[in-house]
Every structure is written in C-alpha cells, then in structure tokens.
Scaffold this motif. Structure first.
Motif, PDB file in Angstrom:
ATOM      1  N   LEU A 248       0.834  -1.203   0.000  1.00  0.00           N
ATOM      2  CA  LEU A 248       0.000   0.000   0.000  1.00  0.00           C
ATOM      3  C   LEU A 248       0.870   1.254   0.000  1.00  0.00           C
ATOM      4  O   LEU A 248       0.538   2.252  -0.643  1.00  0.00           O
ATOM      5  CB  LEU A 248      -0.926  -0.005   1.217  1.00  0.00           C
ATOM      6  N   GLY A 249       1.984   1.179   0.710  1.00  0.00           N
ATOM      7  CA  GLY A 249       2.931   2.288   0.670  1.00  0.00           C
ATOM      8  C   GLY A 249       3.484   2.502  -0.728  1.00  0.00           C
ATOM      9  O   GLY A 249       3.628   3.638  -1.193  1.00  0.00           O
ATOM     10  N   LEU A 250       3.782   1.398  -1.440  1.00  0.00           N
ATOM     11  CA  LEU A 250       4.271   1.503  -2.814  1.00  0.00           C
ATOM     12  C   LEU A 250       3.244   2.172  -3.723  1.00  0.00           C
ATOM     13  O   LEU A 250       3.592   3.023  -4.550  1.00  0.00           O
ATOM     14  CB  LEU A 250       4.611   0.123  -3.368  1.00  0.00           C
ATOM     15  N   VAL A 251       1.971   1.778  -3.569  1.00  0.00           N
ATOM     16  CA  VAL A 251       0.918   2.361  -4.403  1.00  0.00           C
ATOM     17  C   VAL A 251       0.836   3.865  -4.173  1.00  0.00           C
ATOM     18  O   VAL A 251       0.788   4.660  -5.115  1.00  0.00           O
ATOM     19  CB  VAL A 251      -0.438   1.691  -4.109  1.00  0.00           C
ATOM     20  N   LEU A 282      15.947   5.199  10.544  1.00  0.00           N
ATOM     21  CA  LEU A 282      14.974   4.958  11.599  1.00  0.00           C
ATOM     22  C   LEU A 282      14.617   3.475  11.711  1.00  0.00           C
ATOM     23  O   LEU A 282      14.392   2.954  12.806  1.00  0.00           O
ATOM     24  CB  LEU A 282      13.703   5.774  11.342  1.00  0.00           C
ATOM     25  N   PHE A 283      14.568   2.781  10.567  1.00  0.00           N
ATOM     26  CA  PHE A 283      14.149   1.376  10.540  1.00  0.00           C
ATOM     27  C   PHE A 283      15.081   0.499  11.374  1.00  0.00           C
ATOM     28  O   PHE A 283      14.650  -0.487  11.984  1.00  0.00           O
ATOM     29  CB  PHE A 283      14.092   0.881   9.098  1.00  0.00           C
ATOM     30  N   SER A 284      16.360   0.842  11.416  1.00  0.00           N
ATOM     31  CA  SER A 284      17.301   0.043  12.208  1.00  0.00           C
ATOM     32  C   SER A 284      16.977   0.109  13.702  1.00  0.00           C
ATOM     33  O   SER A 284      17.339  -0.786  14.468  1.00  0.00           O
ATOM     34  CB  SER A 284      18.737   0.510  11.962  1.00  0.00           C
ATOM     35  N   ALA A 294       6.129  -1.889  11.821  1.00  0.00           N
ATOM     36  CA  ALA A 294       5.096  -1.928  10.784  1.00  0.00           C
ATOM     37  C   ALA A 294       4.906  -0.562  10.145  1.00  0.00           C
ATOM     38  O   ALA A 294       4.789  -0.439   8.920  1.00  0.00           O
ATOM     39  CB  ALA A 294       3.778  -2.419  11.384  1.00  0.00           C
ATOM     40  N   VAL A 295       4.877   0.484  10.966  1.00  0.00           N
ATOM     41  CA  VAL A 295       4.722   1.848  10.436  1.00  0.00           C
ATOM     42  C   VAL A 295       5.899   2.215   9.537  1.00  0.00           C
ATOM     43  O   VAL A 295       5.728   2.795   8.457  1.00  0.00           O
ATOM     44  CB  VAL A 295       4.588   2.862  11.595  1.00  0.00           C
ATOM     45  N   THR A 296       7.097   1.856   9.955  1.00  0.00           N
ATOM     46  CA  THR A 296       8.291   2.182   9.162  1.00  0.00           C
ATOM     47  C   THR A 296       8.318   1.396   7.861  1.00  0.00           C
ATOM     48  O   THR A 296       8.763   1.908   6.829  1.00  0.00           O
ATOM     49  CB  THR A 296       9.565   1.904   9.974  1.00  0.00           C
ATOM     50  N   LEU A 297       7.840   0.151   7.890  1.00  0.00           N
ATOM     51  CA  LEU A 297       7.772  -0.641   6.658  1.00  0.00           C
ATOM     52  C   LEU A 297       6.848   0.027   5.647  1.00  0.00           C
ATOM     53  O   LEU A 297       7.161   0.089   4.453  1.00  0.00           O
ATOM     54  CB  LEU A 297       7.285  -2.050   6.982  1.00  0.00           C
ATOM     55  N   PHE A 298       5.710   0.527   6.100  1.00  0.00           N
ATOM     56  CA  PHE A 298       4.794   1.257   5.222  1.00  0.00           C
ATOM     57  C   PHE A 298       5.475   2.506   4.671  1.00  0.00           C
ATOM     58  O   PHE A 298       5.403   2.792   3.464  1.00  0.00           O
ATOM     59  CB  PHE A 298       3.528   1.641   5.990  1.00  0.00           C
ATOM     60  N   ALA A 299       6.135   3.270   5.540  1.00  0.00           N
ATOM     61  CA  ALA A 299       6.810   4.498   5.101  1.00  0.00           C
ATOM     62  C   ALA A 299       7.897   4.195   4.076  1.00  0.00           C
ATOM     63  O   ALA A 299       8.094   4.952   3.116  1.00  0.00           O
ATOM     64  CB  ALA A 299       7.403   5.225   6.306  1.00  0.00           C
ATOM     65  N   VAL A 302       6.330   3.894   0.713  1.00  0.00           N
ATOM     66  CA  VAL A 302       5.950   5.191   0.147  1.00  0.00           C
ATOM     67  C   VAL A 302       7.151   5.876  -0.490  1.00  0.00           C
ATOM     68  O   VAL A 302       7.114   6.284  -1.661  1.00  0.00           O
ATOM     69  CB  VAL A 302       5.329   6.106   1.224  1.00  0.00           C
ATOM     70  N   VAL A 303       8.235   6.019   0.257  1.00  0.00           N
ATOM     71  CA  VAL A 303       9.384   6.770  -0.264  1.00  0.00           C
ATOM     72  C   VAL A 303      10.095   6.001  -1.369  1.00  0.00           C
ATOM     73  O   VAL A 303      10.673   6.608  -2.284  1.00  0.00           O
ATOM     74  CB  VAL A 303      10.364   7.144   0.869  1.00  0.00           C
ATOM     75  N   ALA A 304      10.055   4.652  -1.316  1.00  0.00           N
ATOM     76  CA  ALA A 304      10.722   3.861  -2.350  1.00  0.00           C
ATOM     77  C   ALA A 304      10.093   4.116  -3.706  1.00  0.00           C
ATOM     78  O   ALA A 304      10.789   4.416  -4.685  1.00  0.00           O
ATOM     79  CB  ALA A 304      10.655   2.375  -2.004  1.00  0.00           C
ATOM     80  N   TYR A 305       8.765   4.013  -3.802  1.00  0.00           N
ATOM     81  CA  TYR A 305       8.135   4.162  -5.108  1.00  0.00           C
ATOM     82  C   TYR A 305       7.808   5.605  -5.463  1.00  0.00           C
ATOM     83  O   TYR A 305       7.391   5.882  -6.584  1.00  0.00           O
ATOM     84  CB  TYR A 305       6.903   3.263  -5.209  1.00  0.00           C
ATOM     85  N   ALA A 306       8.025   6.526  -4.541  1.00  0.00           N
ATOM     86  CA  ALA A 306       7.966   7.932  -4.918  1.00  0.00           C
ATOM     87  C   ALA A 306       9.123   8.288  -5.851  1.00  0.00           C
ATOM     88  O   ALA A 306       9.044   9.237  -6.636  1.00  0.00           O
ATOM     89  CB  ALA A 306       7.999   8.827  -3.682  1.00  0.00           C
ATOM     90  N   THR A 307      10.198   7.497  -5.788  1.00  0.00           N
ATOM     91  CA  THR A 307      11.345   7.745  -6.664  1.00  0.00           C
ATOM     92  C   THR A 307      11.232   7.039  -8.010  1.00  0.00           C
ATOM     93  O   THR A 307      11.829   7.474  -8.993  1.00  0.00           O
ATOM     94  CB  THR A 307      12.656   7.267  -6.007  1.00  0.00           C
TER      95      THR A 307
END
Length: 398
Positions: A248-251, A282-284, A294-299, A302-307
C-alpha cells in the motif's frame, strides 16, 4: 490518462504484475524454500540476487536482439519465457534447478519492461510520460499489495511450489491480455545506433543513481521475513498483511511520485531519496518493536516508489532526448535490478558477518547516500550542459 490508452496500459500492467510477483514473492517464502532445498536463508536469498543479475545482463542483450521486431509479438514471446521459468521453478528438485528456473524467467523481465516503457510513453503526450510509465509500473505495486502477500499465503498453506504454479498461470493471462489490448506499434530502430547513448555521461550517472537508490530498499526488504519475525516479534502468520502494508505504501508513493515528477523531475527524485535515507536509518531502531516496525515498513514503501517513475524517466531523458531508445529503457530496468541484487547481497553479507537482520536498513542507508551523491553530480553535469548548449530541456529535467 486518455481513455483510449487505458486498456493498453492495463494490459501492460498485467504483465508487470506477473513479473513483479515472481521477482518479489520469494521474500515472504525464504524460510520455506531454504528448508525444502536444504540451504541457509542467506543462500536462498541468492535466488533474488540471481534473478536481478539475470535482468541486468539479459535485459539489454535480449532487447538488442529484438529491437527491430514488432513490439507487440515480442512482448507476448517474452512472457512465454516467463511462464517456462516459473514452471521449471515449480518442479525444481534441487537448489541448482530452482536457480536455473529463476534465470530463465528473468531473461524476459528487463526487455519486457523496457519495451513496455516505450510503448506506454508513446500512448500519451510527452508531458504525461511519467504518469503513463507509473500506470504501467502499477502492476508491480499491485503485485506487492496483493500478489506477494497472496503468494506468500498460498505458499504457506499449500507449499511454496504452489505459488510458482500460480505465477505461471498469471504469465499466460498476461500474454492473452497483451494480445487483446496492446496496439500494434510497428518495429523499432536497429540496436546499433542506440548504443551510442551510452557515450553520454548523464546516462551513466542516472543509471548509477537508479541502482543505488533502489538497492537501498532491497537491502532490508530481501530479508523482511526474518526481520519482522525474529527482530520485530511478529508471528509468521503476520507476514502476508505486513507485505500488504508495504505494498500500500508503494501504491501511494507511485501516485505521488508520478504526479510530482511530471512537474519537477529531479526535485522529486532528490526529495524522495532524502526521505528514504531518513526512513532507513529509523528502521534500524524501530525494527525492534512491532508497531513502529510496521509503520516504518509502510513508510519505506511510500518513499521507495515515490522515486521510481522519476528515476525511470530521468534515465530515458538522459539519452539525448531519444524517447524511443529501447536499449536505454531496458538499461533502466537493469539498473533497478542491479540495485536489487547488490542490496540483497550486501544485506546478506551483513547478516553473515553477525551484525543481525536489523543491520540491513543501515546497509540500505549507505547505498542511499551514494545515490544522493550521484544525483548531485547529475544536477551539476546537466546544468553545465545546459549552459554550454543553451538547452532549456537539460535545465528542465535537472
């Protein structure tokens, strides 16, 4: 998006859905595959690296071989290789045969997406190219939202081989939809002249930036199953919905990134890359607790596919404005997968060195710093070129 282009883009997205599911579903099934084939989890992770490296090498070479052929039948034939590779994986009696099946399936990946990128971009106005590419790539994001979690669930319930049988069927359906809806666009130019684009330093900078930026994501994501279970404390049954969350973050990131890149290409890429660097660091820390992880995985999704749309478009526009350069378009896909392979490998080395699964986001952060350095170099070179040639286009894409 123009209504007339929607069926064709949907058909192309069906192909990228099948490809995306095949490439990424292993992340949720690594423990099962490793156990069944009697290898360690880091060794099983090489199935991801091998797939990605096969795309890196095979993409431009296969594209060059078919560059002069009509694009629609080539797309269908490439999906045939995909089906064959997944069938081989489904019946693999050993790790070596499984690896061979992954390589065969991967041979079609780079060429398919490279050609599909050109076809998608040709269906719309130039100022809507990033959005069209994002629509075509939406199959990959949907694969992550639905295909990978469902494939993981299927593999957990009926054995990982059932997932590969399902992916072979998806390949057949993608080929049928391509035959039905993708228009006949004619053949491309001979590959020989297209290789000349690689004399342009901006092409190499854009490719390097793409590889490092996406490799940063897959350093931790390759090992998301043990990261979220052994470190964050989730049970194995939580993996499907965690993968849905990432998808969902990717979408969301794909939509945001496409719209922003149509307006300000490099500004979008750099901003999203800085955000990704922050999320990875932050994920580390957050990986040690379930809700923050879980929140960081979603984030991260988002940032991965924003690029992604911007990175692809920047590689294509670096090729002296030749939007029909199939080799460069395929090389962009290779860059994504080279990054995937490098991220998976370096993450695996960190784990093998005893640094733990929680070290993999920091490996990704290091790769993202490299991507930002290349982005800065690309901005400088593009602006120097713009001043030297008086080209407004160079300034716009930078």
């Amino acid at each position: 998006m123009a209504p007339r282009s929607a069926p064709a883009l949907t058909a192309l997205a069906a192909g990228t859905f099948a490809l995306g599911m095949t490439e990424f579903v292993i992340t949720g099934l690594l423990p099962e595959i490793a156990t069944d084939l009697s290898v360690s989890i880091p060794t099983a992770g090489l199935l991801i690296s091998a797939y990605a490296l096969s795309v890196v090498i095979g993409g431009p070479l296969v594209t060059a071989a078919v560059a002069r052929r009509a694009r629609k039948p080539v797309l269908i034939a490439l999906l045939g290789f995909f089906v064959a590779g997944n069938l081989m994986s489904a019946v693999a009696p050993s790790f070596a045969v499984m690896m061979t099946g992954r390589v065969v399936a991967a041979l079609c990946h780079g060429a398919f997406i490279g050609i599909a990128t050109i076809v998608a971009g040709g269906l719309v106005r130039p100022d809507r190219r990033s959005s069209a590419i994002a629509a075509m790539l939406s199959g990959i994001t949907l694969a992550t939202v639905a295909g990978v979690p469902l494939g993981t669930l299927l593999g957990q319930q009926y054995g990982w081989r059932a997932t590969f049988w399902a992916m072979a069927l998806l390949g057949v359906l993608a080929a049928l939809s391509t035959a039905a809806f993708v228009p006949v666009t004619g053949s491309g130019a001979a590959a020989g002249g297209q290789w000349g684009a690689f004399r342009n330093v901006t092409v190499w900078l854009a490719l390097g930036m793409t590889a490092l930026a996406f490799g940063a994501v897959y350093a931790p994501f390759t090992y998301v199953a043990p990261l979220m279970t052994e470190v964050a404390g989730f049970g194995p049954g939580a993996l499907p919905w965690l993968l849905v969350l990432f998808g969902l973050g990717l979408v969301l990131g794909n939509v945001i990134g496409a719209r922003a890149a149509d307006r300000r290409l490099m500004t979008t890429v750099v901003t999203a890359s800085v955000a990704m660097l922050i999320v990875l660091v932050l994920f580390s820390w957050t990986a040690h607790s379930r809700l923050p992880a879980a929140v960081t995985l979603f984030a991260l999704g988002v940032v991965a596919y924003a690029t992604a749309p911007g990175l692809t478009t920047r590689v294509i526009t670096a090729a002296d404005g030749d939007a029909q350069n199939l080799i460069v378009s395929s090389a962009a896909v290779s860059a994504f997968n080279l990054g995937n392979a490098a991220g998976a490998y370096l993450g695996g080395r960190a784990i093998a060195a005893g640094w733990g699964y929680e070290s993999t986001p920091l490996v990704g952060a290091g790769m993202e710093l490299g991507a930002l350095a290349l982005a800065a170099a690309l901005l400088v070179v593009s602006r120097v070129n713009a001043r030297a040639t008086g080209s407004a286009r160079s300034a716009e894409v930078s």
